[in-house]
Write an enzyme that holds these catalytic residues in place. Structure first.
Site, mmCIF file in Angstrom:
data_model
loop_
_atom_site.group_PDB
_atom_site.id
_atom_site.type_symbol
_atom_site.label_atom_id
_atom_site.label_comp_id
_atom_site.label_asym_id
_atom_site.label_seq_id
_atom_site.Cartn_x
_atom_site.Cartn_y
_atom_site.Cartn_z
ATOM 1 N N HIS A 19 2.208 1.819 -3.472
ATOM 2 C CA HIS A 19 1.065 2.114 -4.439
ATOM 3 C C HIS A 19 0.841 3.272 -4.103
ATOM 4 O O HIS A 19 1.202 4.490 -5.209
ATOM 5 C CB HIS A 19 -0.020 1.300 -4.369
ATOM 6 N N GLU A 20 0.862 4.059 -3.219
ATOM 7 C CA GLU A 20 0.459 5.548 -3.138
ATOM 8 C C GLU A 20 1.233 6.632 -2.838
ATOM 9 O O GLU A 20 1.051 7.588 -3.386
ATOM 10 C CB GLU A 20 -0.526 5.308 -1.535
ATOM 11 N N ILE A 21 2.671 6.207 -2.597
ATOM 12 C CA ILE A 21 3.537 6.715 -3.026
ATOM 13 C C ILE A 21 3.963 7.292 -4.293
ATOM 14 O O ILE A 21 3.766 8.189 -5.279
ATOM 15 C CB ILE A 21 4.457 6.648 -2.107
ATOM 16 N N CYS A 74 1.288 -1.187 -0.065
ATOM 17 C CA CYS A 74 0.053 0.171 -1.007
ATOM 18 C C CYS A 74 1.172 1.140 -0.241
ATOM 19 O O CYS A 74 0.435 2.250 -0.633
ATOM 20 C CB CYS A 74 -0.994 0.088 1.542
ATOM 21 N N LEU A 90 1.340 9.657 -5.435
ATOM 22 C CA LEU A 90 1.391 11.283 -5.469
ATOM 23 C C LEU A 90 2.221 11.860 -6.004
ATOM 24 O O LEU A 90 2.309 12.893 -6.708
ATOM 25 C CB LEU A 90 2.743 10.833 -3.274
#
Length: 164
Positions: free
Chosen positions: A132-134, A129, A137
């Protein structure tokens, strides 16, 4: 807090790098609460400010109900050579998933909502996660990590779902 509209693929704003958080105030806390409510309504287990059209390096995760994690300006400090495969998707592309390969373990540096720098080690789903989120961003949408053939098939499947 209000549930905000989520940008849907292929909105070009999902491909823009987000700017660092510089103010740790009530507005940031309110945005984090909105992101949490929006993620839960989607439903999802992770969301970034860019998913709702706010170009800010802010991530909210809730892998286990009630265990909310909030990260401002997250950066990967270390990654393992070992990798794992995990199914991924996005609140901006509901209804489709595919397996991606990611680092099995990571060390993360971030800032909490009080403006204090923190570090965290993660493995398994939490490590996936974070990566994925970085990526999000940084303006890298998760399907960019698929082969061209898999990506084209997934987009076709998504477009068919959108047509109903």
């Amino acid at each position: 807090m209000p549930v905000r509209p989520i940008l849907n693929f292929p909105d070009p704003r999902l491909r823009l790098p987000a700017v660092p958080v510089t103010r740790f105030d009530a507005d940031l806390r309110a945005l984090a609460e909105d992101l949490l409510d929006t993620m839960r309504a989607a439903p999802g287990i992770g969301i970034t400010a860019p998913h709702v059209g706010v170009s800010m390096r802010l991530v909210v995760l809730e892998l286990t109900p009630g265990e909310v994690r909030i990260y401002a300006n997250p950066v990967l400090d270390q990654v393992s050579r070992e990798t794992i495969r995990h199914s991924e998707g996005s609140v901006s592309m509901p209804g489709v998933t595919d397996e991606l390969e990611r680092h099995a373990r990571i060390r993360l540096r971030y800032v909490d909502l009080d403006g204090r720098e923190q570090r965290e080690d993660a493995d398994g789903l939490l490590a996936v996660c974070h990566q994925h989120e970085i990526d999000q961003l940084n303006g890298v949408f998760w399907i960019d990590r698929l082969s061209r053939l898999k990506r084209d098939r997934l987009i076709a499947r998504y477009n068919k779902l959108q047509r109903g």
